[in-house]
Design a protein around this motif. Structure first.
Motif, PDB file in Angstrom:
ATOM      1  N   ALA A   1       0.839  -1.208   0.000  1.00 61.09           N
ATOM      2  CA  ALA A   1       0.000   0.000   0.000  1.00 61.09           C
ATOM      3  C   ALA A   1       0.871   1.255   0.000  1.00 61.09           C
ATOM      4  O   ALA A   1       0.565   2.228  -0.691  1.00 61.09           O
ATOM      5  N   GLY A   2       1.937   1.221   0.742  1.00 61.37           N
ATOM      6  CA  GLY A   2       2.860   2.360   0.754  1.00 61.37           C
ATOM      7  C   GLY A   2       3.525   2.562  -0.595  1.00 61.37           C
ATOM      8  O   GLY A   2       3.616   3.681  -1.093  1.00 61.37           O
ATOM      9  N   ARG A   3       3.944   1.468  -1.188  1.00 64.64           N
ATOM     10  CA  ARG A   3       4.623   1.541  -2.477  1.00 64.64           C
ATOM     11  C   ARG A   3       3.671   1.946  -3.601  1.00 64.64           C
ATOM     12  O   ARG A   3       3.983   2.803  -4.422  1.00 64.64           O
ATOM     13  N   GLU A   4       2.484   1.350  -3.643  1.00 59.33           N
ATOM     14  CA  GLU A   4       1.578   1.556  -4.773  1.00 59.33           C
ATOM     15  C   GLU A   4       0.643   2.756  -4.617  1.00 59.33           C
ATOM     16  O   GLU A   4       0.251   3.356  -5.617  1.00 59.33           O
ATOM     17  N   LEU A   5       0.283   3.080  -3.380  1.00 54.32           N
ATOM     18  CA  LEU A   5      -0.678   4.165  -3.164  1.00 54.32           C
ATOM     19  C   LEU A   5      -0.095   5.359  -2.419  1.00 54.32           C
ATOM     20  O   LEU A   5      -0.719   6.407  -2.361  1.00 54.32           O
ATOM     21  N   GLY A   6       1.068   5.165  -1.807  1.00 54.88           N
ATOM     22  CA  GLY A   6       1.628   6.230  -0.980  1.00 54.88           C
ATOM     23  C   GLY A   6       0.927   6.333   0.360  1.00 54.88           C
ATOM     24  O   GLY A   6       1.028   7.342   1.050  1.00 54.88           O
ATOM     25  N   ALA A   7       0.199   5.287   0.753  1.00 50.43           N
ATOM     26  CA  ALA A   7      -0.524   5.258   2.025  1.00 50.43           C
ATOM     27  C   ALA A   7       0.281   4.427   3.015  1.00 50.43           C
ATOM     28  O   ALA A   7       0.465   3.235   2.820  1.00 50.43           O
ATOM     29  N   ARG A   8       0.784   5.078   4.049  1.00 52.63           N
ATOM     30  CA  ARG A   8       1.565   4.367   5.065  1.00 52.63           C
ATOM     31  C   ARG A   8       0.639   3.937   6.195  1.00 52.63           C
ATOM     32  O   ARG A   8       0.138   4.769   6.946  1.00 52.63           O
ATOM     33  N   LEU A   9       0.376   2.637   6.276  1.00 49.36           N
ATOM     34  CA  LEU A   9      -0.483   2.112   7.331  1.00 49.36           C
ATOM     35  C   LEU A   9       0.282   2.094   8.655  1.00 49.36           C
ATOM     36  O   LEU A   9       1.341   1.471   8.746  1.00 49.36           O
ATOM     37  N   PRO A  10      -0.246   2.755   9.676  1.00 48.99           N
ATOM     38  CA  PRO A  10       0.410   2.702  10.990  1.00 48.99           C
ATOM     39  C   PRO A  10       0.172   1.343  11.640  1.00 48.99           C
ATOM     40  O   PRO A  10      -0.686   0.555  11.209  1.00 48.99           O
ATOM     41  N   ASP A  11       0.910   1.072  12.700  1.00 50.13           N
ATOM     42  CA  ASP A  11       0.805  -0.223  13.379  1.00 50.13           C
ATOM     43  C   ASP A  11      -0.623  -0.547  13.803  1.00 50.13           C
ATOM     44  O   ASP A  11      -1.044  -1.692  13.709  1.00 50.13           O
ATOM     45  N   SER A  12      -1.372   0.452  14.263  1.00 48.75           N
ATOM     46  CA  SER A  12      -2.739   0.176  14.705  1.00 48.75           C
ATOM     47  C   SER A  12      -3.587  -0.366  13.558  1.00 48.75           C
ATOM     48  O   SER A  12      -4.342  -1.328  13.731  1.00 48.75           O
ATOM     49  N   GLU A  13      -3.467   0.205  12.375  1.00 51.06           N
ATOM     50  CA  GLU A  13      -4.226  -0.283  11.217  1.00 51.06           C
ATOM     51  C   GLU A  13      -3.720  -1.647  10.765  1.00 51.06           C
ATOM     52  O   GLU A  13      -4.493  -2.503  10.341  1.00 51.06           O
ATOM     53  N   ILE A  14      -2.411  -1.850  10.850  1.00 58.43           N
ATOM     54  CA  ILE A  14      -1.840  -3.153  10.507  1.00 58.43           C
ATOM     55  C   ILE A  14      -2.398  -4.222  11.435  1.00 58.43           C
ATOM     56  O   ILE A  14      -2.749  -5.321  10.999  1.00 58.43           O
ATOM     57  N   HIS A  15      -2.528  -3.904  12.711  1.00 55.41           N
ATOM     58  CA  HIS A  15      -3.065  -4.874  13.667  1.00 55.41           C
ATOM     59  C   HIS A  15      -4.527  -5.200  13.376  1.00 55.41           C
ATOM     60  O   HIS A  15      -4.931  -6.369  13.429  1.00 55.41           O
ATOM     61  N   PHE A  16      -5.333  -4.178  13.055  1.00 57.51           N
ATOM     62  CA  PHE A  16      -6.729  -4.440  12.706  1.00 57.51           C
ATOM     63  C   PHE A  16      -6.810  -5.289  11.433  1.00 57.51           C
ATOM     64  O   PHE A  16      -7.609  -6.220  11.343  1.00 57.51           O
ATOM     65  N   LEU A  17      -5.996  -4.968  10.461  1.00 60.72           N
ATOM     66  CA  LEU A  17      -5.962  -5.741   9.220  1.00 60.72           C
ATOM     67  C   LEU A  17      -5.563  -7.188   9.512  1.00 60.72           C
ATOM     68  O   LEU A  17      -6.140  -8.134   8.970  1.00 60.72           O
ATOM     69  N   ALA A  18      -4.604  -7.371  10.397  1.00 59.25           N
ATOM     70  CA  ALA A  18      -4.157  -8.721  10.750  1.00 59.25           C
ATOM     71  C   ALA A  18      -5.271  -9.537  11.399  1.00 59.25           C
ATOM     72  O   ALA A  18      -5.364 -10.748  11.175  1.00 59.25           O
ATOM     73  N   LEU A  19      -6.120  -8.887  12.182  1.00 53.53           N
ATOM     74  CA  LEU A  19      -7.243  -9.615  12.775  1.00 53.53           C
ATOM     75  C   LEU A  19      -8.155 -10.176  11.684  1.00 53.53           C
ATOM     76  O   LEU A  19      -8.595 -11.329  11.759  1.00 53.53           O
ATOM     77  N   HIS A  20      -8.436  -9.359  10.678  1.00 50.91           N
ATOM     78  CA  HIS A  20      -9.259  -9.834   9.560  1.00 50.91           C
ATOM     79  C   HIS A  20      -8.554 -10.960   8.805  1.00 50.91           C
ATOM     80  O   HIS A  20      -9.178 -11.959   8.429  1.00 50.91           O
ATOM     81  N   LEU A  21      -7.267 -10.802   8.588  1.00 48.77           N
ATOM     82  CA  LEU A  21      -6.517 -11.829   7.862  1.00 48.77           C
ATOM     83  C   LEU A  21      -6.408 -13.126   8.655  1.00 48.77           C
ATOM     84  O   LEU A  21      -6.342 -14.211   8.066  1.00 48.77           O
ATOM     85  N   ALA A  22      -6.407 -13.036   9.971  1.00 51.91           N
ATOM     86  CA  ALA A  22      -6.334 -14.241  10.796  1.00 51.91           C
ATOM     87  C   ALA A  22      -7.514 -15.152  10.515  1.00 51.91           C
ATOM     88  O   ALA A  22      -7.377 -16.382  10.515  1.00 51.91           O
ATOM     89  N   VAL A  23      -8.673 -14.567  10.237  1.00 55.16           N
ATOM     90  CA  VAL A  23      -9.842 -15.377   9.906  1.00 55.16           C
ATOM     91  C   VAL A  23      -9.596 -16.143   8.609  1.00 55.16           C
ATOM     92  O   VAL A  23      -9.909 -17.326   8.517  1.00 55.16           O
ATOM     93  N   LEU A  24      -9.019 -15.480   7.624  1.00 52.75           N
ATOM     94  CA  LEU A  24      -8.730 -16.159   6.356  1.00 52.75           C
ATOM     95  C   LEU A  24      -7.650 -17.221   6.528  1.00 52.75           C
ATOM     96  O   LEU A  24      -7.727 -18.297   5.946  1.00 52.75           O
ATOM     97  N   HIS A  25      -6.639 -16.920   7.323  1.00 49.58           N
ATOM     98  CA  HIS A  25      -5.543 -17.868   7.525  1.00 49.58           C
ATOM     99  C   HIS A  25      -6.006 -19.102   8.295  1.00 49.58           C
ATOM    100  O   HIS A  25      -5.517 -20.203   8.051  1.00 49.58           O
ATOM    101  N   ALA A  26      -6.957 -18.913   9.209  1.00 49.14           N
ATOM    102  CA  ALA A  26      -7.414 -20.031  10.042  1.00 49.14           C
ATOM    103  C   ALA A  26      -8.365 -20.951   9.300  1.00 49.14           C
ATOM    104  O   ALA A  26      -8.511 -22.105   9.669  1.00 49.14           O
ATOM    105  N   GLY A  27      -9.010 -20.443   8.276  1.00 55.27           N
ATOM    106  CA  GLY A  27      -9.921 -21.273   7.504  1.00 55.27           C
ATOM    107  C   GLY A  27     -11.318 -21.305   8.080  1.00 55.27           C
ATOM    108  O   GLY A  27     -11.637 -20.590   9.012  1.00 55.27           O
ATOM    109  N   PRO A  28     -12.165 -22.148   7.522  1.00 52.99           N
ATOM    110  CA  PRO A  28     -13.585 -22.184   7.876  1.00 52.99           C
ATOM    111  C   PRO A  28     -13.867 -22.455   9.349  1.00 52.99           C
ATOM    112  O   PRO A  28     -14.848 -21.994   9.879  1.00 52.99           O
ATOM    113  N   SER A  29     -13.048 -23.221  10.041  1.00 50.07           N
ATOM    114  CA  SER A  29     -13.347 -23.560  11.425  1.00 50.07           C
ATOM    115  C   SER A  29     -13.380 -22.329  12.312  1.00 50.07           C
ATOM    116  O   SER A  29     -14.246 -22.200  13.168  1.00 50.07           O
TER     117      SER A  29
END
Length: 127
Positions: free
Chosen positions: A93-121
């Motif tokens: 996002a920083g490279r392509e859009l010039g948007a630097r995600l701060p750690d707080s946004e990275i952490h929220f994004l990671a919570l959403h990604l954890a659902v995808l990484h964990a799978g259907p269960s």
């Protein structure tokens, strides 16, 4: 990409809530996640999609980033792969859009990604 998820992105863009380049970036990220074998659907990634669309838009508009607490960071201790994926999205996002995600946004994004990484269960357990 699933039609319902593509429609979500299109609605955000068509309504003027997000810039076309943000919509394109998020769509590409979802396609990449799907290419990694993740189940990327409206049900599994709808909230991730909305969050990333709005977070990137807020950052590009100069609005303050959302804050996250210690509980969010602690939850991520069990999901290092999701945090690594979120950091990689932030770099792109920083490279392509010039948007630097701060750690707080990275952490929220990671919570959403954890659902995808964990799978259907995990998605069933979270319901």
């Amino acid at each position: 990409m699933e039609a319902r998820l593509a429609r979500r992105i299109r609605l955000f863009c068509d309504s003027g809530q997000v810039r076309p380049e943000v919509a394109a970036f998020v769509a590409a990220e979802l396609v990449a996640l799907s290419g990694e074998g993740r189940q990327v659907t409206e049900d599994s990634a709808g909230m991730l999609t909305s969050h990333l669309l709005m977070a990137l838009t807020r950052l590009l508009d100069g609005a303050p980033a959302a804050e996250c607490g210690a509980a969010v960071a602690a939850e991520l201790a069990d999901h290092p792969e999701a945090l690594a994926s979120a950091r990689a999205v932030a770099v792109r996002a920083g490279r392509e859009l010039g948007a630097r995600l701060p750690d707080s946004e990275i952490h929220f994004l990671a919570l959403h990604l954890a659902v995808l990484h964990a799978g259907p269960s995990l998605r069933r357990d979270a319901s």
